[in-house]
Design a protein around this motif. Structure first.
Motif, PDB file in Angstrom:
ATOM      1  N   ASP A 137      38.728  38.248  31.893  1.00 54.14           N
ATOM      2  CA  ASP A 137      38.842  39.719  32.616  1.00 54.14           C
ATOM      3  C   ASP A 137      37.641  40.618  32.285  1.00 54.14           C
ATOM      4  O   ASP A 137      36.843  41.140  33.069  1.00 54.14           O
ATOM      5  CB  ASP A 137      40.223  40.425  32.354  1.00 54.14           C
ATOM      6  CG  ASP A 137      41.359  39.951  32.965  1.00 54.14           C
ATOM      7  OD1 ASP A 137      41.153  39.086  34.045  1.00 54.14           O
ATOM      8  OD2 ASP A 137      42.450  40.321  32.591  1.00 54.14           O
ATOM      9  N   THR A 138      37.243  40.447  30.889  1.00 51.68           N
ATOM     10  CA  THR A 138      36.152  41.189  30.450  1.00 51.68           C
ATOM     11  C   THR A 138      35.086  40.482  31.197  1.00 51.68           C
ATOM     12  O   THR A 138      33.958  41.564  31.486  1.00 51.68           O
ATOM     13  CB  THR A 138      36.186  40.994  28.800  1.00 51.68           C
ATOM     14  OG1 THR A 138      37.217  41.474  28.117  1.00 51.68           O
ATOM     15  CG2 THR A 138      34.707  41.787  28.339  1.00 51.68           C
ATOM     16  N   LEU A 139      34.665  39.412  31.253  1.00 53.84           N
ATOM     17  CA  LEU A 139      33.465  38.749  31.834  1.00 53.84           C
ATOM     18  C   LEU A 139      33.397  39.366  33.303  1.00 53.84           C
ATOM     19  O   LEU A 139      32.315  39.863  33.912  1.00 53.84           O
ATOM     20  CB  LEU A 139      33.408  37.390  31.708  1.00 53.84           C
ATOM     21  CG  LEU A 139      33.118  36.807  30.711  1.00 53.84           C
ATOM     22  CD1 LEU A 139      33.665  35.382  30.199  1.00 53.84           C
ATOM     23  CD2 LEU A 139      31.771  36.791  30.288  1.00 53.84           C
ATOM     24  N   ARG A 140      34.419  39.351  34.022  1.00 54.51           N
ATOM     25  CA  ARG A 140      34.526  39.814  35.452  1.00 54.51           C
ATOM     26  C   ARG A 140      34.192  41.192  35.332  1.00 54.51           C
ATOM     27  O   ARG A 140      33.316  41.584  36.319  1.00 54.51           O
ATOM     28  CB  ARG A 140      35.855  39.559  36.022  1.00 54.51           C
ATOM     29  CG  ARG A 140      36.199  38.060  36.243  1.00 54.51           C
ATOM     30  CD  ARG A 140      37.532  37.822  37.019  1.00 54.51           C
ATOM     31  NE  ARG A 140      37.608  36.552  37.537  1.00 54.51           N
ATOM     32  CZ  ARG A 140      37.338  35.760  38.459  1.00 54.51           C
ATOM     33  NH1 ARG A 140      36.567  36.724  39.369  1.00 54.51           N
ATOM     34  NH2 ARG A 140      37.782  34.419  38.769  1.00 54.51           N
ATOM     35  N   HIS A 141      34.749  42.074  34.490  1.00 57.35           N
ATOM     36  CA  HIS A 141      34.594  43.423  34.488  1.00 57.35           C
ATOM     37  C   HIS A 141      32.916  43.802  34.358  1.00 57.35           C
ATOM     38  O   HIS A 141      32.513  44.773  34.839  1.00 57.35           O
ATOM     39  CB  HIS A 141      35.476  44.186  33.452  1.00 57.35           C
ATOM     40  CG  HIS A 141      34.994  45.701  33.419  1.00 57.35           C
ATOM     41  ND1 HIS A 141      35.341  46.635  34.123  1.00 57.35           N
ATOM     42  CD2 HIS A 141      34.335  46.346  32.270  1.00 57.35           C
ATOM     43  CE1 HIS A 141      35.181  47.892  33.871  1.00 57.35           C
ATOM     44  NE2 HIS A 141      34.264  47.708  32.754  1.00 57.35           N
ATOM     45  N   LEU A 142      32.411  42.927  33.428  1.00 55.86           N
ATOM     46  CA  LEU A 142      31.041  43.212  33.091  1.00 55.86           C
ATOM     47  C   LEU A 142      30.052  42.599  34.413  1.00 55.86           C
ATOM     48  O   LEU A 142      28.760  42.348  34.212  1.00 55.86           O
ATOM     49  CB  LEU A 142      30.807  42.505  31.833  1.00 55.86           C
ATOM     50  CG  LEU A 142      31.437  43.413  30.614  1.00 55.86           C
ATOM     51  CD1 LEU A 142      31.160  42.280  29.369  1.00 55.86           C
ATOM     52  CD2 LEU A 142      30.636  44.649  30.382  1.00 55.86           C
ATOM     53  N   GLY A 143      30.492  42.108  35.370  1.00 52.61           N
ATOM     54  CA  GLY A 143      29.795  41.414  36.425  1.00 52.61           C
ATOM     55  C   GLY A 143      29.572  39.978  36.375  1.00 52.61           C
ATOM     56  O   GLY A 143      28.872  39.544  37.355  1.00 52.61           O
TER      57      GLY A 143
END
Length: 311
Positions: A137-143
């Motif tokens: 989720d962190t990776l997705r949040h960071l684009g």
């Protein structure tokens, strides 16, 4: 949609342009109207809620839940009541300042792409599923976009943030970071083609177009001789903030070199900044001398933090 305001044509125009305002949850509205002294005026809350198409019953139930959760205290009754925030929850409608500042820098050609792709791979067992899901989720949040299972890519240098999260989750040993200038996925190696294949650019563009349409409608309304009332301006601000977050949250902020031209995000951010400036200049709370909502202050600080000429 409640049409009891004196400007129903604004929403009608927005609907006709396919840019209807993003729905605002009642809870989000309460958070948005928290003032600098930590209070929410119930009379103002009910007035703005009505302009957003919410019923009094919706507002009452929301207040009851927020008080029960310990997020607000409640003094008085009905529209004369005063809510006081136990903590600052306005972050739920205010975007990350660094994220937005980077977007405006890209819009003005101040963050050119160096041609480097940043890749992140991890293999975390099912026994650490929560940590695995949080890192993803962190990776997705960071684009970052998924390339295949456990492999993500972005055009931005986010290693420091990803590695910090991995350490926090105690899975740094399972994370691999690498860079490449010749990424090829499924036979595609042209950077703009890769971006179009890996990210939902059409959906992101549509969100920005919706935001731009809403901001333009509000700008037109704010420049009329019979400008909107104080509660109407507050409703505009809340809708605009919600639409801005709706557009920006899924945007990976890819470098302009990877995006279709013209990119609607650039136009939408320019109109949003102009509209927010016009709302601030209207000085909604000056006649009463009451503190402004933190939402106004936070967006004002956000725009003020941009280098001169970027907003």
């Amino acid at each position: 949609m409640n049409t009891t305001t004196n400007s129903p044509t604004d929403d009608a125009r927005a609907d006709a342009d396919g840019t209807a305002p993003v729905p605002v949850p009642t809870r989000l509205l309460v958070h948005a109207l928290v003032r600098e002294d930590g209070t929410v005026d119930s009379g103002e809350l009910y007035a703005v809620a009505g302009l957003l198409g919410m019923t009094d019953q919706q507002v009452r139930l929301c207040i009851k839940r927020l008080v029960a959760e310990g997020r607000f205290t409640h003094e008085g009754r009905g529209r004369k009541a005063l809510l006081k925030a136990v903590a600052d929850y306005t972050g739920s409608i205010t975007p990350d300042v660094a994220f937005v500042r980077h977007a405006y820098r890209q819009d003005h050609g101040l963050a050119a792409w160096d041609g480097v792709w940043h890749l992140f791979a991890f293999a975390i067992p099912e026994s650490s599923r929560t940590a695995r899901d949080t890192l993803r989720d962190t990776l997705r949040h960071l684009g970052a976009a998924p390339v295949q299972s456990g492999l993500y890519v972005t055009a931005n240098a986010i290693e420091e943030l990803v590695e910090a999260q991995a350490r926090h989750l105690d899975v740094a040993h399972a994370l691999t970071c690498l860079t490449s200038t010749d990424l090829r996925v499924g036979g595609l190696d042209d950077p703009p083609a890769l971006a179009a294949a890996l990210w939902p650019l059409e959906d992101i563009a549509a969100r920005h177009e919706r935001l731009a349409g809403l901001a333009q409608v509000y700008l037109d309304r704010l420049t009329r001789p019979d400008g909107p009332t104080g509660p109407e301006r507050l409703a505009m601000a809340v809708r605009l903030a919600a639409a801005f977050s709706h557009a920006m949250e899924p945007d990976p902020l890819l470098p302009p070199e990877l995006l279709p031209r013209p990119w609607p995000g650039t136009h939408a951010r320019r109109l949003t900044a102009a509209c927010w400036t016009a709302l601030a200049e209207a000085d909604t709370h000056a006649p009463t001398g009451t503190p402004a909502p933190r939402l106004f202050v936070q967006y004002g600080d956000l725009l003020a933090s941009l280098p001169e000429g970027l907003a």
